[in-house]
Design a protein around this motif. Structure first.
Motif, PDB file in Angstrom:
ATOM      1  N   THR A   1       0.827  -1.198   0.000  1.00 30.72           N
ATOM      2  CA  THR A   1       0.000   0.000   0.000  1.00 30.72           C
ATOM      3  C   THR A   1       0.863   1.250   0.000  1.00 30.72           C
ATOM      4  OG1 THR A   1      -1.689  -1.219   1.236  1.00 30.72           O
ATOM      5  CG2 THR A   1      -1.888   1.172   1.188  1.00 30.72           C
TER       6      THR A   1
ATOM      7  N   LEU B   1      -6.297  -3.887  -1.723  1.00 29.64           N
ATOM      8  CA  LEU B   1      -5.628  -3.206  -0.618  1.00 29.64           C
ATOM      9  C   LEU B   1      -6.247  -1.854  -0.285  1.00 29.64           C
ATOM     10  CD1 LEU B   1      -1.889  -4.021  -1.437  1.00 29.64           C
ATOM     11  CD2 LEU B   1      -3.457  -5.210   0.091  1.00 29.64           C
ATOM     12  N   GLN B   2      -7.307  -1.451  -1.011  1.00 31.75           N
ATOM     13  CA  GLN B   2      -7.975  -0.180  -0.722  1.00 31.75           C
ATOM     14  C   GLN B   2      -8.923  -0.352   0.459  1.00 31.75           C
ATOM     15  OE1 GLN B   2      -7.390   2.665  -2.076  1.00 31.75           O
ATOM     16  NE2 GLN B   2      -6.591   2.394  -4.131  1.00 31.75           N
TER      17      GLN B   2
ATOM     18  N   GLY C   1      -4.186  -1.229   4.069  1.00 29.39           N
ATOM     19  CA  GLY C   1      -4.170  -2.386   3.192  1.00 29.39           C
ATOM     20  C   GLY C   1      -4.354  -3.731   3.853  1.00 29.39           C
TER      21      GLY C   1
END
Length: 281
Positions: free
Chosen positions: A188, A249-250, A255
């Motif tokens: 991230t 990972l959003q 993440g």
């Protein structure tokens, strides 16, 4: 080990279609030239990108020049490797990396851009290194996101001033980060900086996610199905065409998105490395 996972460089290239390679050099011109020739012989055909990581092993810029000369004037395979080198990451010992003459550093950077890593100690270090001729700086989660963003802004400013987009740049490496917290957070971190390729070696040292409790392995698959997959009966990092999918990972937690059960962790008090096999059952 015959566990279904690739082990040799050739197996990784065949299985995962790798085309980016970060190769270590050890500071001995002859030994490094021989080892790089062996590696060059098994690198895949087609498009190729290489970075050489010196980890401070060279104390004299002139010896680094000798190594580059050997690669450039060697066999077709080593010349191909030389042409594919994107940058040289901290090849000089930190005692000389920022003390070497600017002429020596600029001469090297004119051939292959020089990057500082271990010498990147303060918020002002990269700016000073640029004055010497360096063009890149590494980013790691252990250095912190704030510093990475500051270095990225400086790279953009300097590149704009030079009228050459991307002339100054930030590189990425994840050390030996493994899932779930360390790897997800580092990926991230890199994505936030817009870095599209990075050293990724943590998965070479463990067998998939076997070290995690079942609850966390299942959660990784449920929450990050594109990043992880089932391989030969185990959950492991999913790599296809040399790439990993990071869209999942959003999520909050930089993440992670997976609940970690502290009851499954190993207390450090009184623990010794030889206990690892016993603790993992």
């Amino acid at each position: 080990l015959n566990d279904g996972l690739p082990q040799s460089l050739e197996e990784y290239i065949e299985r995962q279609a790798l085309s980016y390679f970060k190769i270590k050099v050890g500071g001995d011109v002859d030994a490094d030239a021989d080892r790089l020739a062996e590696i060059a012989a098994v690198l895949p055909a087609g498009e190729l990108t290489v970075s050489l990581d010196g980890n401070e092993q060279y104390s004299d810029p002139a010896e680094l020049v000798q190594l580059l000369d050997r690669l450039q004037s060697g066999s077709p395979a080593t010349r191909r490797l030389y042409d594919a080198i994107l940058y040289l990451e901290q090849p000089l010992d930190r005692r000389v990396a920022l003390e070497s003459s600017a002429d020596a550093v600029r001469a090297l950077s004119a051939r292959k851009p020089m990057v500082i890593d271990e010498s990147d100690e303060t918020l002002k270090t990269f700016r000073h290194s640029v004055e010497l001729g360096y063009r890149g700086v590494s980013s790691k989660a252990c250095k912190g996101m704030t510093k990475a963003l500051a270095n990225l802004a400086l790279c953009q400013q300097l590149s704009d001033r030079a009228g050459e987009p991307g002339r100054y740049f930030v590189t990425g490496e994840d050390l030996t980060n493994v899932a779930v917290v360390a790897l997800n957070q580092d990926l991230t971190h890199l994505a936030a900086l817009g870095i599209t390729h990075a050293e990724r070696n943590g998965h070479h040292y463990v067998r998939g996610l076997d070290y995690l409790p079942t609850t966390e392995r299942d959660a990784c698959m449920a929450r990050h199905a594109g990043l992880y997959e089932q391989q030969h009966g185990l959950t492991a990092l999913a790599i296809a065409q040399g790439r990993i999918r990071m869209g999942s990972l959003q999520v909050p937690g930089l993440g992670v998105g997976v609940e970690i059960d502290p009851q499954t962790t190993i207390p450090l008090a009184g623990w010794h490395p030889e206990d690892l096999e016993k603790d993992l059952g």
